[in-house]
Design an enzyme around this catalytic site. Structure first.
Site, mmCIF file in Angstrom:
data_model
loop_
_atom_site.group_PDB
_atom_site.id
_atom_site.type_symbol
_atom_site.label_atom_id
_atom_site.label_comp_id
_atom_site.label_asym_id
_atom_site.label_seq_id
_atom_site.Cartn_x
_atom_site.Cartn_y
_atom_site.Cartn_z
ATOM 1 N N HIS A 185 1.098 -1.182 -0.012
ATOM 2 C CA HIS A 185 -0.098 -0.239 -0.020
ATOM 3 C C HIS A 185 0.558 1.742 0.035
ATOM 4 O O HIS A 185 1.850 1.119 0.442
ATOM 5 C CB HIS A 185 -0.825 0.193 1.217
ATOM 6 C CG HIS A 185 -2.061 -0.839 1.234
ATOM 7 N ND1 HIS A 185 -3.249 -1.108 1.738
ATOM 8 C CD2 HIS A 185 -2.364 -1.973 0.505
ATOM 9 C CE1 HIS A 185 -3.799 -2.673 2.149
ATOM 10 N NE2 HIS A 185 -3.417 -2.267 0.447
ATOM 11 N N GLU A 190 1.142 3.699 1.883
ATOM 12 C CA GLU A 190 1.056 4.192 3.251
ATOM 13 C C GLU A 190 2.055 2.928 3.808
ATOM 14 O O GLU A 190 4.554 3.519 4.176
ATOM 15 C CB GLU A 190 0.408 4.274 4.789
ATOM 16 C CG GLU A 190 -0.518 4.675 4.247
ATOM 17 C CD GLU A 190 -2.035 4.048 3.528
ATOM 18 O OE1 GLU A 190 -3.337 4.283 4.424
ATOM 19 O OE2 GLU A 190 -1.604 3.360 2.200
#
Length: 371
Positions: free
Chosen positions: A53, A55
């Site tokens: 992801h 992040e």
């Protein structure tokens, strides 16, 4: 941070997130920027296939500099355990003290839980920054989660009088090379490129992205009730190299299905409407169930009319060339059977620009999947 600062860094995150469009389905294309003392110390976007992801990528780039920093994320960080731990936990563990997001995640596994998890960890959370812009980017993901179908973009390349070919069928090339290159970019930003059976038979298209230095290809989707498609065409020859999904009706024979599956294609059966061919709603629902978020339809006229008539077109992208073909040319869409002008599918102009010698316009449905 001021409101202007938050918007500045969120725009940077949104720009990063767009790099994943067409490459990360069924996941959303998210961007993330980690900022400390007014400087970017980490950035990331959802990687091909949906992992890692955004992040996680940004935090890895930031390393120990993430402690005490603010993270700008275009979608609410996930809060559930999948193939990777929750991003909300990763942000807290990295020492992030403030998280700014554009949109909440409507996925039931996340919705509100990601923000709550951050607050429980003592992190300041601000939401809704540049939400409208983020929603445009996430239209496909939002549509799949909330409506059970992908966002559909209909592309039309026409003459000034709305024709896509001469009466003879000749159509190469109505628009110029710059417009055709832009179409390849559109393909690259969608999970799938879709045509009807008539277009597949008449044009023998490859439906691949070419000339952009891009390796990852969209899925090629063909809607054909009986699967009466050429077994010696480009799609058949390349089905093992670039995915081909064939959406068909119950009338397709087992032998034809087996032949296509033997070539490497995926066959998906959906209901037919009496006298009208495949159900467009069922076809799009099947693609949504398979994880598709963004589908680019490139024709033909019958499929375009079917999608428009069912209210399934979310974005309409037109390329208009400065030529006039006349009433004996082939129209861009098939009959819609309208009795009143008020029944006509309507779109709102989002943008217009000159592309080479042609004009490109983007029209958007006034009904985004936000509620």
């Amino acid at each position: 941070m001021t409101r202007d600062d938050d918007e500045r860094w969120m725009r940077a995150a949104l720009s990063l997130g767009r790099r994943g469009l067409g490459n990360v389905w069924p996941n959303p294309a998210v961007g993330a920027v980690v900022v400390r003392d007014g400087r970017v110390v980490g950035r990331g976007w959802t990687q091909p296939g949906g992992r890692p992801h955004a992040e996680a990528v940004a935090l890895r780039a930031a390393g120990p500099r993430a402690k005490g920093a603010t993270a700008y994320v275009t979608l609410e960080p996930c809060a559930h355990h999948g193939r990777t731990p929750p991003c909300a936990d990763a942000l807290a563990a990295a020492g992030i003290v403030r998280v700014v997001t554009a949109l909440g995640d409507p996925d039931p596994r996340v919705s509100g839980r990601g923000h709550a998890r951050l607050r429980e960890a003592g992190i300041e959370v601000r939401t809704g920054v540049l939400a409208a812009e983020a929603a445009r980017d996430q239209w496909g993901f939002l549509s799949r989660i909330r409506r059970g179908r992908p966002m559909v973009t209909l592309k039309l390349a026409t003459s000034l009088d709305g024709r896509i070919a001469l009466a003879s069928g000749e159509s190469r090339w109505i628009t110029g090379p710059e417009a055709r290159r832009r179409v390849h970019l559109l393909r690259a930003m969608h999970d799938a490129v879709m045509v009807g059976g008539g277009t597949a038979r008449a044009d023998d298209p490859s439906l691949t992205v070419r000339g952009l230095g891009i390796d990852r290809q969209p899925v090629r989707v063909v809607l054909s009730s009986r699967l009466d498609l050429p077994l010696d065409g480009q799609l058949a020859a390349t089905a093992r190299d670039v995915p081909v999904w064939l959406v068909h009706g119950p009338s397709a024979t087992p032998a034809v299905r087996a032949a296509w599956e033997g070539l490497g294609a995926t066959c998906i059966e959906v209901p037919e409407l009496p006298g009208r061919g495949l159900s467009p709603d069922a076809a799009m629902a099947a693609l949504g169930k398979a994880g598709m978020t963004r589908v680019l339809c490139e024709g033909g006229g019958g499929l375009a009319a079917s999608l428009l008539g069912a209210g399934l077109v979310d974005r309409l992208v037109t390329f208009s060339a400065g030529i006039v073909i006349g009433g004996d040319g082939r129209p861009a869409t098939g009959p819609l059977g309208l009795d009143r002008l008020a029944e006509a599918p309507a779109f709102e102009l989002a943008s217009a620009e000159v592309v080479g010698k042609d004009v490109m316009t983007v029209w958007q449905s006034p009904r985004p999947p936000l509620d």
